[in-house]
Design a protein around this motif. Structure first.
Motif, PDB file in Angstrom:
ATOM      1  N   SER A 124      12.253  35.924 -14.371  1.00 32.65           N
ATOM      2  CA  SER A 124      13.701  36.046 -14.255  1.00 32.65           C
ATOM      3  C   SER A 124      14.368  35.767 -15.594  1.00 32.65           C
ATOM      4  CB  SER A 124      14.258  35.096 -13.189  1.00 32.65           C
ATOM      5  OG  SER A 124      14.042  33.749 -13.583  1.00 32.65           O
ATOM      6  N   LEU A 125      15.635  36.180 -15.692  1.00 36.31           N
ATOM      7  CA  LEU A 125      16.451  35.919 -16.869  1.00 36.31           C
ATOM      8  C   LEU A 125      17.681  35.152 -16.419  1.00 36.31           C
ATOM      9  CD1 LEU A 125      16.260  39.436 -18.576  1.00 36.31           C
ATOM     10  CD2 LEU A 125      14.958  37.389 -19.181  1.00 36.31           C
ATOM     11  N   GLY A 126      17.856  33.950 -16.963  1.00 31.77           N
ATOM     12  CA  GLY A 126      18.989  33.119 -16.575  1.00 31.77           C
ATOM     13  C   GLY A 126      20.193  33.377 -17.453  1.00 31.77           C
ATOM     14  N   LYS A 127      21.385  33.352 -16.852  1.00 29.12           N
ATOM     15  CA  LYS A 127      22.650  33.573 -17.558  1.00 29.12           C
ATOM     16  C   LYS A 127      23.623  32.452 -17.203  1.00 29.12           C
ATOM     17  CE  LYS A 127      24.191  36.782 -13.921  1.00 29.12           C
ATOM     18  NZ  LYS A 127      23.030  36.532 -13.060  1.00 29.12           N
ATOM     19  N   PRO A 128      24.802  32.383 -17.863  1.00 31.23           N
ATOM     20  CA  PRO A 128      25.748  31.299 -17.580  1.00 31.23           C
ATOM     21  C   PRO A 128      26.058  31.148 -16.095  1.00 31.23           C
ATOM     22  CG  PRO A 128      26.431  32.461 -19.548  1.00 31.23           C
ATOM     23  CD  PRO A 128      25.260  33.230 -18.990  1.00 31.23           C
ATOM     24  N   GLY A 129      25.999  29.895 -15.634  1.00 29.05           N
ATOM     25  CA  GLY A 129      26.239  29.588 -14.228  1.00 29.05           C
ATOM     26  C   GLY A 129      24.970  29.449 -13.414  1.00 29.05           C
ATOM     27  N   ASP A 130      23.836  29.921 -13.939  1.00 26.46           N
ATOM     28  CA  ASP A 130      22.572  29.877 -13.198  1.00 26.46           C
ATOM     29  C   ASP A 130      21.938  28.488 -13.252  1.00 26.46           C
ATOM     30  OD1 ASP A 130      22.847  32.504 -12.548  1.00 26.46           O
ATOM     31  OD2 ASP A 130      21.268  33.249 -13.887  1.00 26.46           O
ATOM     32  N   PHE A 131      21.272  28.133 -12.155  1.00 30.87           N
ATOM     33  CA  PHE A 131      20.456  26.921 -12.085  1.00 30.87           C
ATOM     34  C   PHE A 131      19.015  27.299 -12.431  1.00 30.87           C
ATOM     35  CE2 PHE A 131      23.065  24.469  -8.641  1.00 30.87           C
ATOM     36  CZ  PHE A 131      24.128  24.408  -9.519  1.00 30.87           C
ATOM     37  N   LEU A 132      18.306  26.389 -13.092  1.00 23.99           N
ATOM     38  CA  LEU A 132      16.902  26.606 -13.411  1.00 23.99           C
ATOM     39  C   LEU A 132      16.075  25.448 -12.877  1.00 23.99           C
ATOM     40  CD1 LEU A 132      17.220  27.712 -17.162  1.00 23.99           C
ATOM     41  CD2 LEU A 132      16.955  29.192 -15.158  1.00 23.99           C
ATOM     42  N   GLY A 133      14.945  25.781 -12.254  1.00 23.52           N
ATOM     43  CA  GLY A 133      14.015  24.762 -11.783  1.00 23.52           C
ATOM     44  C   GLY A 133      14.383  24.084 -10.483  1.00 23.52           C
ATOM     45  N   TYR A 134      15.379  24.609  -9.757  1.00 21.02           N
ATOM     46  CA  TYR A 134      15.827  23.903  -8.552  1.00 21.02           C
ATOM     47  C   TYR A 134      14.830  24.008  -7.393  1.00 21.02           C
ATOM     48  CZ  TYR A 134      17.552  28.508  -6.954  1.00 21.02           C
ATOM     49  OH  TYR A 134      17.652  29.826  -6.590  1.00 21.02           O
ATOM     50  N   ARG A 135      14.064  25.089  -7.336  1.00 19.44           N
ATOM     51  CA  ARG A 135      13.105  25.213  -6.233  1.00 19.44           C
ATOM     52  C   ARG A 135      12.042  24.121  -6.319  1.00 19.44           C
ATOM     53  NH1 ARG A 135       8.307  26.824  -4.932  1.00 19.44           N
ATOM     54  NH2 ARG A 135       7.763  27.363  -7.083  1.00 19.44           N
ATOM     55  N   ALA A 136      11.500  23.891  -7.516  1.00 14.64           N
ATOM     56  CA  ALA A 136      10.492  22.836  -7.694  1.00 14.64           C
ATOM     57  C   ALA A 136      11.109  21.459  -7.481  1.00 14.64           C
ATOM     58  CB  ALA A 136       9.885  22.933  -9.099  1.00 14.64           C
ATOM     59  N   LEU A 137      12.365  21.299  -7.893  1.00 11.94           N
ATOM     60  CA  LEU A 137      13.036  20.004  -7.747  1.00 11.94           C
ATOM     61  C   LEU A 137      13.247  19.658  -6.274  1.00 11.94           C
ATOM     62  CD1 LEU A 137      14.351  17.715  -9.414  1.00 11.94           C
ATOM     63  CD2 LEU A 137      16.511  18.965  -9.237  1.00 11.94           C
ATOM     64  N   ILE A 138      13.770  20.612  -5.508  1.00 11.06           N
ATOM     65  CA  ILE A 138      14.028  20.379  -4.086  1.00 11.06           C
ATOM     66  C   ILE A 138      12.719  20.243  -3.309  1.00 11.06           C
ATOM     67  CG2 ILE A 138      14.996  21.407  -1.983  1.00 11.06           C
ATOM     68  CD1 ILE A 138      17.148  22.692  -3.749  1.00 11.06           C
ATOM     69  N   GLY A 139      11.734  21.056  -3.671  1.00 11.75           N
ATOM     70  CA  GLY A 139      10.446  21.027  -2.970  1.00 11.75           C
ATOM     71  C   GLY A 139       9.519  19.922  -3.417  1.00 11.75           C
ATOM     72  N   GLU A 140       9.945  19.141  -4.436  1.00 11.07           N
ATOM     73  CA  GLU A 140       9.134  18.062  -4.998  1.00 11.07           C
ATOM     74  C   GLU A 140       7.759  18.584  -5.419  1.00 11.07           C
ATOM     75  OE1 GLU A 140       9.147  14.864  -2.172  1.00 11.07           O
ATOM     76  OE2 GLU A 140      11.162  14.221  -2.742  1.00 11.07           O
ATOM     77  N   GLU A 141       7.792  19.687  -6.174  1.00  4.38           N
ATOM     78  CA  GLU A 141       6.573  20.315  -6.676  1.00  4.38           C
ATOM     79  C   GLU A 141       6.609  20.342  -8.197  1.00  4.38           C
ATOM     80  OE1 GLU A 141       6.857  24.173  -4.998  1.00  4.38           O
ATOM     81  OE2 GLU A 141       6.336  23.550  -2.962  1.00  4.38           O
ATOM     82  N   PHE A 142       5.492  20.747  -8.801  1.00  3.61           N
ATOM     83  CA  PHE A 142       5.479  20.973 -10.238  1.00  3.61           C
ATOM     84  C   PHE A 142       6.147  22.321 -10.521  1.00  3.61           C
ATOM     85  CE2 PHE A 142       1.692  18.230  -9.667  1.00  3.61           C
ATOM     86  CZ  PHE A 142       2.068  17.191 -10.506  1.00  3.61           C
TER      87      PHE A 142
END
Length: 245
Positions: free
Chosen positions: A81-99
């Motif tokens: 994916s390509l992140g742009k202004p306003g986008d969150f990064l890494g939230y799936r791993a953070l919420i799922g408590e994964e690497f």
């Protein structure tokens, strides 16, 4: 490598907040996040996080662009994916408590806000609208990845490149005032583009030359200008471009 530069950006005054998931938070919730977060300007090529490491907080893009990618066993990069202004990064791993399942590197100078894990999860628990928005975002992300897998399996490289250009046009396009063409305002290298499409760099260079000869695109420095979107749609054999988010 250039050092990172710390700056002060308040969530409640952030211009990119309206296009982010934080738009559902109250003023008090935003000020609380602002008091705990850090904001840093990164230079092109600097990495935010690496695949296989544990997330300790949330990255939110204030300005600039970031690529999220995985490395194959043979060392080849595959851009997810390509992140742009306003986008969150890494939230799936953070919420799922994964690497982290991928790495994230800055494509062009970017200002990134970093919110500690505890503060992000507290906001998620206390605001049902924010929780609902993040749940939808996670479901959407899974759907997009499924569609990409189908596209990679069913379409030729030429079709995938045309589809990728259409997607980039939708996400990063800057239309001319006369509406005649659209500049894709992201300076992707030909290698980056090939890593999105899933093919060799030489193949992308050859196909771009063919698209240019067919007057579907034009080159503007390192950037690409779409001059015939309808022809690209026909080439892609697709009329509802997938997202790369």
């Amino acid at each position: 490598m250039a050092t990172k530069k710390k700056i002060n950006i308040r969530c409640e005054n952030c211009e990119s907040r309206n296009c982010s998931h934080f738009s559902d938070l109250s003023y008090d919730e935003l000020t609380k996040l602002s008091d705990t977060k850090s904001s840093i300007t990164y230079k092109k090529g600097q990495t935010l996080f690496y695949e296989g490491t544990r997330p300790l907080g949330l990255f939110c893009i204030n300005s600039g662009k970031v690529k999220v990618y995985k490395m194959s066993a043979d060392g080849k990069e595959h851009i997810i994916s390509l992140g742009k202004p306003g986008d969150f990064l890494g939230y799936r791993a953070l919420i799922g408590e994964e690497f982290y399942a991928a790495s994230a590197t800055v494509l062009e100078e970017a200002t990134i806000c970093y919110i500690p894990k505890t503060e992000f999860l507290n906001a998620l628990q206390k605001n049902p609208y924010f929780f609902q928005r993040m749940t939808k975002a996670l479901c959407h992300q899974v759907g997009v990845l499924e569609q990409k897998l189908i596209t990679l399996a069913q379409k030729s490289v030429r079709e995938r490149l045309a589809l990728t250009l259409l997607m980039l046009k939708e996400s990063y396009g800057m239309e001319d005032p006369d509406g005649g063409s659209t500049l894709i305002d992201i300076a992707l290298s030909r290698e980056d583009l090939s890593n999105i499409v899933g093919t060799a760099t030489e193949t992308v260079i050859r196909l771009l030359s063919e698209f240019k000869s067919d007057k579907m695109i034009a080159m503007q420095g390192k950037k690409i200008r779409v001059i015939n979107a309808q022809a690209l749609m026909k080439t892609a054999d697709f009329y509802d471009p997938i997202e790369l988010e």
